[in-house]
Structure formats: structure tokens, C-alpha cells
Design an enzyme around this catalytic site. Structure first.
Site, short mmCIF file in Angstrom:
data_model
loop_
_atom_site.label_atom_id
_atom_site.label_comp_id
_atom_site.label_asym_id
_atom_site.label_seq_id
_atom_site.Cartn_x
_atom_site.Cartn_y
_atom_site.Cartn_z
N ASP A 254 0.85 -1.19 0.00
CA ASP A 254 0.00 0.00 0.00
C ASP A 254 0.89 1.24 0.00
OD1 ASP A 254 -2.32 1.71 0.28
OD2 ASP A 254 -3.33 0.05 1.28
N GLY B 13 4.11 1.17 -2.77
CA GLY B 13 4.08 1.28 -4.21
C GLY B 13 2.72 1.67 -4.75
N ASP B 14 2.63 1.68 -6.08
CA ASP B 14 1.43 2.08 -6.82
C ASP B 14 0.93 0.87 -7.60
OD1 ASP B 14 -0.50 3.13 -8.49
OD2 ASP B 14 0.86 4.50 -9.54
N PHE B 15 -0.25 0.36 -7.22
CA PHE B 15 -0.71 -0.88 -7.87
C PHE B 15 -1.11 -0.68 -9.33
CE2 PHE B 15 -4.52 0.10 -5.00
CZ PHE B 15 -5.27 0.74 -5.98
N HIS C 123 -13.70 -2.10 -6.97
CA HIS C 123 -14.97 -1.37 -7.03
C HIS C 123 -14.78 0.15 -6.98
CE1 HIS C 123 -15.95 -1.03 -2.41
NE2 HIS C 123 -14.71 -0.68 -2.68
#
Length: 343
Positions: free
Chosen positions: A208, A233-235, A252
Site C-alpha cells: 500500500d 508502491g502504486d498498484f 470497485h
């Protein structure tokens, strides 16, 4: 009864129901007020009158009685013949000092960040966009990044909500005995902690943003010590490699094209024979009530995402080189939608 009389009777019946439905916001407003004032905590040692509660909480006794009287009709409190209120089993988790408290979740669900956009759903119908940006001047997650107080309400609320559902969801996830579970956008790590407790042979990665990871709970349980790590990090760009990649209440939030980007990152990081577990509400066909249909409008009002049907998940997976294998019920509002590499 002639046709005119039948129409008049129908109008009366319909009108009464519609008026009742249109006042549905009053109960959550009262629930938020008594939660903010900590009324449930003041009932922890037993029943008290509204006057006693008002003195303890610094509230107005008359108005407090009126709110508790309404909430008692919903089974959250009960009033005895002597005018004393007690907390019911249904209302128990409103207390902040009990395991599994959902106080944070109640305050999150009724926070202005969700409440105000729902009041302007007409914008969604007319403009085809979220109502959030028109109210707050910036998109949902950008607003949170610039408003630490609202962000704290959100993360605390999500943690409280997760505390109720993480154990049954982890149990339903059919986790392997060994391997690495990556909880992508996993917040404070409630699901990952449950997964590691269930399967002592697993290791885990909580993935996250840094400010979210600061509040993680993984270090609180000696039973999982040494079997987890955190990663920032950046998913949308990449995710850590693993055997089970978990996206709980993530997809969602986002548009279909954004979801495909995340799922493609998962496909690249997925080990041979690995699985992607999307944990979200799955909309069922037909007119029956389902929590997913409520959550879907919450997403519509404040974000760009949506809840999805099984077939809509199947289409997303196909675009990312994945194949929907099965949908597992969990006994909660969420399901585990399992995907594997497409062959």
C-alpha cells in the site's frame, strides 16, 4: 369498488410507502449523532435514563431521549418502563471499547464525504459522473490526500469494517498451505493477518502507500511474527510477485479501464499456478435486495467505480489475460472472485 376507487386506494398505499422511503435518511443521521457523542460507551455498565446519559455525555437530555427512542425502533437500544435505555446485542458494537467495534465504520459511512454526494445523485443521472468532485472540488482520493482528517476517518472506518468480515472471508478464500500472499492495497492488513493465522505455512506482503502502512496491525500478533513484510508502491504500475494476489475492496473504486490496468499488473506478478482473488460485492440478478446494490450507488456518488456482476468480472479478467475460475460466497456482503492465468 369501482376503478376510480381502486386507483385512489392504490395511490394512498403507494404514497404512504414512498413518503416512508423518502425519510430513510433520518435513522442514519440519528445513528451518527449518538455515535459521535459516545452514547453507547456510557451504557457499557448498564441502563441509564436520558438525563443520566446527557449529564455524562454533555448533551441535551430531551433531544437525546428523542433520538434514542427512534433508534430503539431499529433494535439498537431498548427503553424500559422506568425510562432507562440499554444497549441491545444489535447495538453492542457501537461501543468503542469492545473487540470488533464498528464505531469507525458507522462514522465513515455517514461522513460528509459519502453523505453529501448521495444527496446529489441527480448529478450522476444528468452528467454521468460522480457527484463528489462537484461538491468538494477534487476527486475522491485526491481530496483524501489533501485532507488528513477525512483520510483518517476513512482508513479507521475501513479497518473497523474489515475487522467484522476478514475472518470469514479468509476462511472462504481456500488459501494454500504454503506460498506468498500479497494483499494489494491492503490498508492496515486485517485480511492478511487472518490469512497468515489460518495457514502457518504462508508468508505475506502488505502492499500500500506509505501513509496507510503506518497504521498496520501485523506487528500486533506474535503468531504471525517473521512471516510478513510491508512494501510501498502504486498498484497501477506494479505489484509484488506472489502465489495469491488479493484485491479486497479495491476494484470497485475504479473504472473498468483502470481495473484492467491493475489486473494486468497482477498477471505479470502472478507465479505459475497462482491465483488472483478479487474480494468485492458481486451483484446478483433479479429484484431481490442485496448489499451490493446499495454499495453500487455509494460508488456512483463518490467515486468513478462500481460494484459488478459475475459476467462483468469475467470480462475484466479476460482483458488482463486472466480467466474467472469460480465465485466463492463468504457469508458477508462480499464474495471471493477467483481468477487464474488464461491458457
Amino acid at each position: 369498488m369501482d376503478a376510480d376507487e381502486r386507483q385512489a386506494a392504490l395511490a394512498r398505499q403507494s404514497g404512504a410507502r414512498l413518503i416512508e422511503e423518502a425519510l430513510g435518511y433520518v435513522v442514519p443521521a440519528a445513528l451518527r449523532a449518538v455515535t459521535l457523542c459516545g452514547i453507547a460507551d456510557h451504557l457499557g455498565e448498564g441502563p441509564r435514563t436520558a438525563e443520566e446519559l446527557a449529564l455524562a455525555s454533555g448533551t441535551d437530555a430531551g433531544n437525546l431521549h428523542r433520538m434514542l427512542r427512534l433508534l430503539a425502533t431499529r433494535g439498537l437500544f431498548s427503553e424500559d418502563e422506568e425510562g432507562r435505555f440499554r444497549l441491545t446485542e444489535t447495538g453492542y458494537a457501537l461501543r468503542s471499547d469492545v473487540p470488533g467495534s464498528v464505531r469507525g465504520a458507522v462514522l465513515m459511512n455517514t461522513d460528509p464525504a459519502f453523505w453529501l454526494p448521495l444527496g446529489q445523485l441527480e448529478r450522476c443521472l444528468r452528467d454521468g459522473t460522480s457527484a463528489f468532485e462537484g461538491i468538494f472540488g477534487r476527486p475522491f482520493f485526491e481530496h483524501f490526500a489533501q485532507d488528513p482528517q477525512t483520510a483518517a476517518v476513512f482508513h479507521d472506518g475501513m479497518a473497523a469494517k474489515s475487522a467484522v468480515e476478514d475472518q470469514p472471508i479468509a476462511e472462504a478464500s481456500d488459501l494454500p498451505d504454503r506460498g506468498t500472499v500479497v494483499d494489494i492495497g491492503g490498508g492496515h492488513g486485517g485480511y492478511l493477518a487472518e490469512a497468515l493465522r489460518l495457514a502457518p505455512g504462508l508468508t505475506g506482503v502488505l502492499y500500500d502507500e506509505a501513509h496507510v502502512l503506518d497504521g498496520h496491525v501485523l506487528a500486533d500478533d506474535a503468531r504471525i511474527a517473521g512471516r510478513w513484510r510491508t512494501a510501498e508502491g502504486d498498484f497501477f504500475a506494479e505489484v509484488p510477485a506472489g502465489d495469491v494476489l488479493v484485491l479486497k475492496r479495491i476494484l470497485h473504486d475504479w473504472r473498468d479501464d483502470q481495473c484492467v490496468t491493475v489486473l494486468r499488473a497482477c498477471r505479470r506478478a502472478l507465479s505459475d499456478g497462482g491465483r488472483v482473488l478479487v474480494i468485492d460485492a458481486v451483484i446478483e440478478p433479479g429484484d431481490k435486495p442485496h448489499p451490493a446494490k446499495v454499495l453500487d450507488l455509494l460508488m456512483m456518488a463518490s467515486l468513478e467505480g462500481r460494484e459488478r456482476t459475475e459476467e462483468e468480472f469475467r470480462a475484466l479478467f479476460a482483458q488482463a489475460g486472466l480467466r474467472l475460475r469460480r465465485v466463492l460466497p463468504t457469508g458477508t456482503a462480499l464474495s471471493v472472485v477467483e481468477a487464474v492465468a488464461a491458457r
